[in-house]
Design an enzyme around this catalytic site. Structure first.
Site, PDB file in Angstrom:
ATOM      1  N   GLU A   1      47.498  51.510  -4.449  1.00 12.76           N
ATOM      2  CA  GLU A   1      48.699  51.712  -4.233  1.00 12.76           C
ATOM      3  C   GLU A   1      48.381  51.787  -3.495  1.00 12.76           C
ATOM      4  OE1 GLU A   1      46.876  53.332  -6.747  1.00 12.76           O
ATOM      5  OE2 GLU A   1      48.207  54.132  -8.832  1.00 12.76           O
TER       6      GLU A   1
ATOM      7  N   CYS B   1      47.648  58.225  -9.178  1.00  9.12           N
ATOM      8  CA  CYS B   1      47.729  59.866  -8.674  1.00  9.12           C
ATOM      9  C   CYS B   1      48.842  60.702  -7.648  1.00  9.12           C
ATOM     10  CB  CYS B   1      46.369  59.870  -7.889  1.00  9.12           C
ATOM     11  SG  CYS B   1      46.585  59.628  -6.100  1.00  9.12           S
TER      12      CYS B   1
ATOM     13  N   GLU C   1      36.289  52.992  -1.779  1.00 14.38           N
ATOM     14  CA  GLU C   1      35.846  54.354  -1.675  1.00 14.38           C
ATOM     15  C   GLU C   1      35.004  54.065  -0.620  1.00 14.38           C
ATOM     16  OE1 GLU C   1      34.286  54.446  -6.357  1.00 14.38           O
ATOM     17  OE2 GLU C   1      35.767  55.352  -6.760  1.00 14.38           O
TER      18      GLU C   1
ATOM     19  N   CYS D   1      50.059  59.357  -4.162  1.00 14.81           N
ATOM     20  CA  CYS D   1      50.574  58.074  -4.396  1.00 14.81           C
ATOM     21  C   CYS D   1      51.981  58.005  -5.622  1.00 14.81           C
ATOM     22  CB  CYS D   1      49.384  57.005  -5.653  1.00 14.81           C
ATOM     23  SG  CYS D   1      47.529  56.604  -4.537  1.00 14.81           S
TER      24      CYS D   1
ATOM     25  N   ASN E   1      41.335  50.399  -4.656  1.00 15.68           N
ATOM     26  CA  ASN E   1      40.512  50.909  -4.117  1.00 15.68           C
ATOM     27  C   ASN E   1      39.706  50.635  -3.002  1.00 15.68           C
ATOM     28  OD1 ASN E   1      39.643  50.278  -6.829  1.00 15.68           O
ATOM     29  ND2 ASN E   1      38.819  52.143  -7.213  1.00 15.68           N
TER      30      ASN E   1
ATOM     31  N   CYS F   1      43.739  54.571  -2.391  1.00 17.15           N
ATOM     32  CA  CYS F   1      43.815  54.245  -3.950  1.00 17.15           C
ATOM     33  C   CYS F   1      44.464  52.783  -4.319  1.00 17.15           C
ATOM     34  CB  CYS F   1      44.742  55.009  -4.493  1.00 17.15           C
ATOM     35  SG  CYS F   1      44.131  56.383  -5.319  1.00 17.15           S
TER      36      CYS F   1
HETATM   37  N1  THU Z   1      42.696  55.822  -7.996  1.00 15.60           N
HETATM   38  C1  THU Z   1      42.911  54.504  -7.543  1.00 15.60           C
HETATM   39  O1  THU Z   1      43.117  53.786  -7.105  1.00 15.60           O
HETATM   40  N2  THU Z   1      44.917  54.708  -7.760  1.00 15.60           N
HETATM   41  C2  THU Z   1      45.212  55.956  -8.769  1.00 15.60           C
HETATM   42  O2  THU Z   1      46.296  55.657  -9.007  1.00 15.60           O
HETATM   43  C3  THU Z   1      44.189  56.994  -9.281  1.00 15.60           C
HETATM   44  C4  THU Z   1      43.245  56.616  -9.003  1.00 15.60           C
HETATM   45  C5  THU Z   1      40.782  55.805  -7.812  1.00 15.60           C
HETATM   46  C6  THU Z   1      40.850  55.677  -6.734  1.00 15.60           C
HETATM   47  C7  THU Z   1      38.867  55.880  -6.873  1.00 15.60           C
HETATM   48  O3  THU Z   1      38.521  55.279  -5.808  1.00 15.60           O
HETATM   49  C8  THU Z   1      39.121  56.236  -8.041  1.00 15.60           C
HETATM   50  O4  THU Z   1      40.304  55.531  -8.467  1.00 15.60           O
HETATM   51  C9  THU Z   1      38.094  57.002  -9.017  1.00 15.60           C
HETATM   52  O5  THU Z   1      39.352  58.281  -8.768  1.00 15.60           O
END
Ligand code: THU
Length: 129
Positions: free
Chosen positions: A52, A83, A41, A86, A39, A50
Protein backbone atom coordinates in the site's frame (compact mmCIF):
# COMPACT_ATOMS: atom_id res chain seq x y z
CA UNK A 1 -7.41 -2.72 -16.47
CA UNK A 2 -9.29 -3.39 -13.23
CA UNK A 3 -7.70 -2.58 -9.89
CA UNK A 4 -7.93 -6.27 -8.99
CA UNK A 5 -6.00 -7.24 -12.10
CA UNK A 6 -3.42 -4.51 -11.53
CA UNK A 7 -2.90 -5.56 -7.89
CA UNK A 8 -2.63 -9.22 -8.89
CA UNK A 9 0.01 -8.46 -11.52
CA UNK A 10 2.14 -6.18 -9.34
CA UNK A 11 2.05 -8.75 -6.54
CA UNK A 12 4.09 -11.04 -8.79
CA UNK A 13 6.89 -8.47 -8.69
CA UNK A 14 6.93 -8.18 -4.87
CA UNK A 15 10.31 -8.55 -3.21
CA UNK A 16 9.59 -10.70 -0.16
CA UNK A 17 12.51 -13.13 0.27
CA UNK A 18 12.23 -13.07 4.08
CA UNK A 19 8.52 -13.46 4.78
CA UNK A 20 7.77 -15.14 1.42
CA UNK A 21 4.48 -13.26 1.70
CA UNK A 22 3.90 -11.29 -1.49
CA UNK A 23 1.37 -8.46 -1.43
CA UNK A 24 0.04 -6.35 -4.28
CA UNK A 25 -1.90 -3.11 -4.00
CA UNK A 26 -3.60 -0.94 -6.60
CA UNK A 27 -5.42 2.32 -6.08
CA UNK A 28 -7.37 4.71 -8.23
CA UNK A 29 -6.82 8.41 -7.72
CA UNK A 30 -9.27 11.26 -8.25
CA UNK A 31 -8.13 11.73 -11.87
CA UNK A 32 -8.95 8.08 -12.61
CA UNK A 33 -5.31 7.04 -12.88
CA UNK A 34 -4.22 3.70 -11.42
CA UNK A 35 -1.13 3.36 -9.20
CA UNK A 36 0.33 0.08 -8.01
CA UNK A 37 2.75 -1.06 -5.34
CA UNK A 38 4.18 -4.27 -3.91
CA UNK A 39 5.94 -5.02 -0.67
CA UNK A 40 9.71 -4.53 -0.76
CA UNK A 41 11.52 -6.24 2.11
CA UNK A 42 15.03 -5.64 3.35
CA UNK A 43 17.73 -7.68 5.11
CA UNK A 44 17.35 -5.12 7.89
CA UNK A 45 13.77 -6.24 8.50
CA UNK A 46 12.15 -3.01 9.76
CA UNK A 47 13.25 -1.22 6.60
CA UNK A 48 10.78 -3.12 4.44
CA UNK A 49 7.82 -1.31 2.95
CA UNK A 50 4.25 -2.48 2.40
CA UNK A 51 2.46 -2.74 -0.94
CA UNK A 52 0.00 0.00 0.00
CA UNK A 53 2.83 2.37 0.88
CA UNK A 54 4.41 1.79 -2.54
CA UNK A 55 1.17 2.56 -4.37
CA UNK A 56 0.60 5.69 -2.30
CA UNK A 57 4.16 6.88 -2.95
CA UNK A 58 3.69 6.40 -6.70
CA UNK A 59 0.46 8.43 -6.59
CA UNK A 60 2.06 11.28 -4.69
CA UNK A 61 5.11 11.26 -6.99
CA UNK A 62 2.70 11.69 -9.92
CA UNK A 63 1.30 14.81 -8.28
CA UNK A 64 -1.97 13.41 -6.96
CA UNK A 65 -3.31 13.41 -3.43
CA UNK A 66 -6.77 11.82 -3.37
CA UNK A 67 -7.53 8.09 -3.38
CA UNK A 68 -10.99 6.97 -4.52
CA UNK A 69 -10.66 3.15 -4.48
CA UNK A 70 -8.16 0.54 -3.22
CA UNK A 71 -7.54 -3.18 -3.81
CA UNK A 72 -5.02 -5.26 -1.83
CA UNK A 73 -4.31 -8.91 -2.59
CA UNK A 74 -2.19 -11.71 -1.13
CA UNK A 75 -2.13 -15.49 -1.05
CA UNK A 76 -3.61 -16.07 2.40
CA UNK A 77 -6.42 -18.08 4.01
CA UNK A 78 -8.62 -15.01 4.45
CA UNK A 79 -8.71 -11.65 2.69
CA UNK A 80 -5.51 -9.70 3.40
CA UNK A 81 -6.08 -6.96 5.94
CA UNK A 82 -3.99 -3.76 5.65
CA UNK A 83 -1.62 -3.36 8.60
CA UNK A 84 -2.14 -0.53 11.08
CA UNK A 85 0.50 1.66 9.48
CA UNK A 86 -1.08 1.27 6.06
CA UNK A 87 -4.51 2.10 7.45
CA UNK A 88 -3.06 5.35 8.73
CA UNK A 89 -1.35 6.03 5.39
CA UNK A 90 -4.58 5.40 3.46
CA UNK A 91 -6.54 7.66 5.81
CA UNK A 92 -4.20 10.54 4.93
CA UNK A 93 -5.32 10.49 1.29
CA UNK A 94 -8.78 8.89 1.29
CA UNK A 95 -12.20 9.99 2.52
CA UNK A 96 -13.84 7.81 5.18
CA UNK A 97 -16.17 6.21 2.64
CA UNK A 98 -13.48 5.11 0.18
CA UNK A 99 -13.81 1.34 -0.39
CA UNK A 100 -10.89 -1.00 0.25
CA UNK A 101 -11.25 -4.44 -1.32
CA UNK A 102 -9.21 -7.07 0.49
CA UNK A 103 -8.64 -10.13 -1.66
CA UNK A 104 -7.05 -13.55 -1.79
CA UNK A 105 -5.51 -15.23 -4.79
CA UNK A 106 -8.05 -18.02 -4.26
CA UNK A 107 -10.88 -15.60 -4.96
CA UNK A 108 -12.14 -14.45 -1.56
CA UNK A 109 -13.15 -10.79 -1.30
CA UNK A 110 -13.98 -8.52 1.60
CA UNK A 111 -14.78 -4.83 1.31
CA UNK A 112 -14.48 -2.24 4.06
CA UNK A 113 -14.43 1.55 4.02
CA UNK A 114 -11.29 3.39 5.04
CA UNK A 115 -13.21 4.92 7.99
CA UNK A 116 -14.17 1.46 9.24
CA UNK A 117 -10.60 0.17 8.92
CA UNK A 118 -9.38 3.04 11.08
CA UNK A 119 -12.16 4.77 12.99
CA UNK A 120 -11.23 8.13 14.43
CA UNK A 121 -8.00 8.32 12.44
CA UNK A 122 -5.58 11.11 13.15
CA UNK A 123 -5.90 12.94 9.86
CA UNK A 124 -4.87 16.16 8.08
CA UNK A 125 -7.93 17.96 9.55
CA UNK A 126 -6.37 17.66 13.00
CA UNK A 127 -3.43 19.73 11.82
CA UNK A 128 -5.57 22.68 10.78
CA UNK A 129 -5.53 25.64 13.16
N1 THU B 1 2.41 -6.41 4.07
C1 THU B 1 1.96 -5.54 3.12
O1 THU B 1 2.62 -5.28 2.11
N2 THU B 1 0.75 -4.96 3.33
C2 THU B 1 -0.05 -5.21 4.40
O2 THU B 1 -1.08 -4.57 4.54
C3 THU B 1 0.31 -6.25 5.36
C4 THU B 1 1.70 -6.75 5.28
C5 THU B 1 3.73 -7.04 3.85
C6 THU B 1 4.81 -6.55 4.77
C7 THU B 1 5.77 -7.71 4.75
O3 THU B 1 6.64 -7.57 3.62
C8 THU B 1 4.89 -8.92 4.54
O4 THU B 1 3.65 -8.43 4.07
C9 THU B 1 4.67 -9.75 5.80
O5 THU B 1 4.24 -8.96 6.85
Amino acid sequence: MSLLQAATEVRERAYAPYSKFKVGAALRSKSGAVFVGCNVENAAYPEGTCAEAGAIAAMVAAGESEITEVVVIADCPMPISPCGGCRQKLAEFARHDVPVTMATIAGERREMAVGDLLPGAFAPEHMES
